[in-house]
Scaffold this motif. Sequence first.
Motif, PDB file in Angstrom:
ATOM      1  N   VAL A 116       0.834  -1.192   0.000  1.00 41.87           N
ATOM      2  CA  VAL A 116       0.000   0.000   0.000  1.00 41.87           C
ATOM      3  C   VAL A 116       0.877   1.253   0.000  1.00 41.87           C
ATOM      4  N   ASP A 117       0.490   2.225  -0.798  1.00 41.48           N
ATOM      5  CA  ASP A 117       1.211   3.499  -0.881  1.00 41.48           C
ATOM      6  C   ASP A 117       1.207   4.188   0.480  1.00 41.48           C
ATOM      7  N   ARG A 118       2.395   4.487   0.991  1.00 37.50           N
ATOM      8  CA  ARG A 118       2.512   5.098   2.316  1.00 37.50           C
ATOM      9  C   ARG A 118       1.888   6.493   2.382  1.00 37.50           C
ATOM     10  N   SER A 119       1.780   7.164   1.239  1.00 34.00           N
ATOM     11  CA  SER A 119       1.249   8.529   1.254  1.00 34.00           C
ATOM     12  C   SER A 119      -0.196   8.570   1.727  1.00 34.00           C
ATOM     13  N   LEU A 120      -0.913   7.457   1.641  1.00 35.44           N
ATOM     14  CA  LEU A 120      -2.281   7.428   2.147  1.00 35.44           C
ATOM     15  C   LEU A 120      -2.333   7.704   3.641  1.00 35.44           C
ATOM     16  N   PHE A 121      -1.250   7.421   4.340  1.00 34.06           N
ATOM     17  CA  PHE A 121      -1.240   7.557   5.785  1.00 34.06           C
ATOM     18  C   PHE A 121      -0.313   8.662   6.285  1.00 34.06           C
ATOM     19  N   ARG A 122       0.601   9.121   5.450  1.00 29.21           N
ATOM     20  CA  ARG A 122       1.586  10.107   5.884  1.00 29.21           C
ATOM     21  C   ARG A 122       1.298  11.508   5.370  1.00 29.21           C
ATOM     22  N   ARG A 123       0.359  11.627   4.473  1.00 28.15           N
ATOM     23  CA  ARG A 123      -0.012  12.938   3.966  1.00 28.15           C
ATOM     24  C   ARG A 123      -1.458  13.231   4.334  1.00 28.15           C
ATOM     25  N   GLU A 124      -1.795  14.506   4.270  1.00 28.06           N
ATOM     26  CA  GLU A 124      -3.175  14.899   4.541  1.00 28.06           C
ATOM     27  C   GLU A 124      -4.094  14.344   3.455  1.00 28.06           C
ATOM     28  N   VAL A 125      -5.176  13.728   3.866  1.00 24.69           N
ATOM     29  CA  VAL A 125      -6.146  13.174   2.928  1.00 24.69           C
ATOM     30  C   VAL A 125      -7.130  14.272   2.538  1.00 24.69           C
ATOM     31  N   ARG A 126      -7.136  14.621   1.277  1.00 26.14           N
ATOM     32  CA  ARG A 126      -8.031  15.676   0.814  1.00 26.14           C
ATOM     33  C   ARG A 126      -9.395  15.140   0.421  1.00 26.14           C
ATOM     34  N   ASP A 127      -9.468  13.906   0.001  1.00 30.07           N
ATOM     35  CA  ASP A 127     -10.734  13.307  -0.403  1.00 30.07           C
ATOM     36  C   ASP A 127     -10.764  11.879   0.138  1.00 30.07           C
ATOM     37  N   ALA A 128     -11.531  11.678   1.212  1.00 27.46           N
ATOM     38  CA  ALA A 128     -11.569  10.371   1.861  1.00 27.46           C
ATOM     39  C   ALA A 128     -12.140   9.304   0.939  1.00 27.46           C
ATOM     40  N   ASN A 129     -13.072   9.680   0.077  1.00 31.18           N
ATOM     41  CA  ASN A 129     -13.647   8.702  -0.847  1.00 31.18           C
ATOM     42  C   ASN A 129     -12.591   8.180  -1.824  1.00 31.18           C
ATOM     43  N   LEU A 130     -11.771   9.102  -2.352  1.00 31.96           N
ATOM     44  CA  LEU A 130     -10.697   8.666  -3.246  1.00 31.96           C
ATOM     45  C   LEU A 130      -9.674   7.817  -2.495  1.00 31.96           C
ATOM     46  N   ALA A 131      -9.439   8.154  -1.225  1.00 32.59           N
ATOM     47  CA  ALA A 131      -8.488   7.377  -0.436  1.00 32.59           C
ATOM     48  C   ALA A 131      -8.989   5.938  -0.241  1.00 32.59           C
ATOM     49  N   VAL A 132     -10.273   5.786   0.041  1.00 32.78           N
ATOM     50  CA  VAL A 132     -10.834   4.434   0.200  1.00 32.78           C
ATOM     51  C   VAL A 132     -10.717   3.664  -1.111  1.00 32.78           C
ATOM     52  N   ALA A 133     -11.085   4.325  -2.222  1.00 36.32           N
ATOM     53  CA  ALA A 133     -11.002   3.656  -3.521  1.00 36.32           C
ATOM     54  C   ALA A 133      -9.570   3.246  -3.831  1.00 36.32           C
ATOM     55  N   SER A 134      -8.602   4.118  -3.504  1.00 40.92           N
ATOM     56  CA  SER A 134      -7.206   3.801  -3.762  1.00 40.92           C
ATOM     57  C   SER A 134      -6.736   2.636  -2.893  1.00 40.92           C
ATOM     58  N   PHE A 135      -7.111   2.635  -1.617  1.00 43.60           N
ATOM     59  CA  PHE A 135      -6.717   1.555  -0.712  1.00 43.60           C
ATOM     60  C   PHE A 135      -7.254   0.213  -1.205  1.00 43.60           C
ATOM     61  N   VAL A 136      -8.525   0.173  -1.569  1.00 49.57           N
ATOM     62  CA  VAL A 136      -9.127  -1.080  -2.042  1.00 49.57           C
ATOM     63  C   VAL A 136      -8.469  -1.539  -3.329  1.00 49.57           C
TER      64      VAL A 136
END
Length: 769
Positions: A459-479
């Motif tokens: 998993v890309d570490r930036s999902l957890f180390r940077r500010e999440v601007r769009d939680a929906n995109l973050a969920v889609a990226s994680f999945v």
Amino acid sequence: MDDPQDQAMRVEEVGGFRLLRSLGRGGFGEVFLGEAADGTLAAVKLLHASWSGDADMRRRFAAEVDQARRVSGFCVATILDADPDAAQPWIATEFIDGPTLQASVEADGPRTGVELQRLSVGTATALAAIHAAGVVHRDLKPDNIMLAPDGPRVIDFGIARAVESTSVTASGVVGTIGYMAPEQLEGARLTAAVDVFAWASVMVFAATGREAFPGPTQAARIARILGGEPDLAGLDGAFGATLRACLDKDPSARPDAETLMRWVISAPSGATPARATGGNHTPTTVAPGPDSDHTHTAVAPSSDARTRVGVDHTRVAGQQPTGVPPVDPTRVAGTAQAAPTRNYTRTAPSDAPEASAHARSSGPYPSAPGGAHTPPPSGAYPSAASGAYPPPSGFRGPNSGHFGAAPPYHFVSLRFHDPAHLAEAMQQNWGAAVKVFSEPGERAALGAWLMDDLGDTSVDRSLFRREVRDANLAVASFVAQVRPDLPPVFRGRGVSLAELRALFSDPGPLLTGAPLSNEMVLLARPELLRILSAHQSPESVEYQRLAEDLDRGENAGTLLHGQLSQQLVGWRSSQPNVNPALVLALLLNPHLMVPPDDNGDSGVAEWVDILWQRVSNASTPESAGYAAAVYGSLGTLQALARQRRYWEGRYAEVSTAHEGLVGKVELQNRTGRIIHWCRISLIGLPLGLFLTVMPVWEVIPDLMMWVALLGLVGLVGAFMTRLVLCGPADRRRQRLLDLHNSNHQLPQLTSGVERIRTDLAQARRITSS
């Protein structure tokens, strides 16, 4: 893609109001200037005849009447009468003789000084009254604020909702992009805080003439609202600090309307509202209406929007208690002395069941919020276990035992020992997953579990180390990263290409502003399509291509509008409106690419024919962007058509009147000259009588007498002719004044008509190139 507005509807009287002229037309209704028998003027809104048979539209129209009646009349247009149950529902409100804030700023420029302060106080007071009535407007924007002589009035409660649990928890996304709060764009639960965010956005526009979150495209504006900072350049002091507080991404951090009203009333120009510290009084407010289920403390904003009591938005981890080693702000997890997930797992229920393969396939997870489409169980699609797709990097099966020694991660009351099962559960419980990625603490705990406990590297570490601007995109990226074998889903909705094509097969919501339209806009983002391309399926390449085409199409449409606004005088004040959702609809369904309906307006039809040449001459995807630009410019085309009719009609009227005036004035001048000379000839009468007693030729006195007699006859004839043909002296003087005015008007009207014709010719050159 015909606009559902009925074209033939023309009524003369509604509910005792005689309709004088149209004031405006929208997707659901048309507003007329009406006059009652006693002379009272009213704004009469009629639901379009084509919508009158739609039960849902009737319900929404009746709700609009109900919302407006609940709000104090001093801040909204007072309802004079209404009949939502009529064959063609209507509502009559007081006629406000003034422009909208949008039109006023465009015509006269931004507000400054005391004028801006008066506007902010008036609108904040109106907002407080609206919320006190238990209503959330949900579409506060400059076009919905009328500038009456006695103060601003808020209008159009067409999509407002009462603050009740049965209405505000719906996930339908409604509003106007540019003035919508982040939670409104994401379809989350709405509270009165969305109106406070919109109020601040409106004030930024009023003070600067630009949006608070500007961008070259709608997708860029949405991204900036969800995660970027507002453009408050030039807005400093107390006013700027208030705006920053109202534009906070967190709804609970915004002041309520009553607190906002106190701020704008009490804060002197250039001062900053006092921050809540030690002994200072901090107003405690409750969200208005029956939906208020919690109390929050509203703290007056400081000049630094990032500075809040007890909150540091620049850190990933929270401040550690006294005695605990400080957290490195670049780390997600705590220090090595403690297990990274210990604090998190301690709060989870001890009897939480294990997430097993059986649990996943039997569907223990709640459905997606709002009744949205929930993906079928894992058995309905090829999975990594079935071998249809290769397992993702770092994927471990449920029985591999690789993660057995690590502590579990708790999600929706279930214990998860591997990311694969967690990703599938998050996809099926989208709303709960969004909460994890939108809350820094929860996101940090997830990152610590993955990276420190499991040692996961997929998993890309930036999902957890940077500010999440769009939680929906973050969920889609994680999945997509953890389980690319799953079918693509976004916000609980299946988004395979077939499903997208079906959803975008009807662009009607995009043209009428129905709630589904903003949901479609959220899907029509290149960054989302690129994330979806990470799912391992034959459609992966198509998602990438669609993302590139969407980018190119939207940029092409924006470029076309830029050319028109730079080179055509009539387009200079128009704003680009290239809807990416419409571009995507045309890319997915090319057969929808037809010219928009002109509603029988020949002026609009001519503009559409000119602009559509660019669509016809271009290839995909640029043609889709050009077509979206034409549809987005329909309001401009209608305004230009009205302007052309006015200028050409006025020119024809004045020029025709001018020709008649010239003839009449020439006749006046001729008869005037005749009368003048006839009066001079009358001198011959006394002179002839005098010469009769003088020793001169007899013929001279007789001749002079005859000249005088003829002059008298001519004088009477000319005077009577001028009186009959040219009127009395007052009328002749008015005619001279009218001719003088027409001589001044004609050059201006001629210039206006020539400008319009020049714009049309220049537009033909632009679109044909």
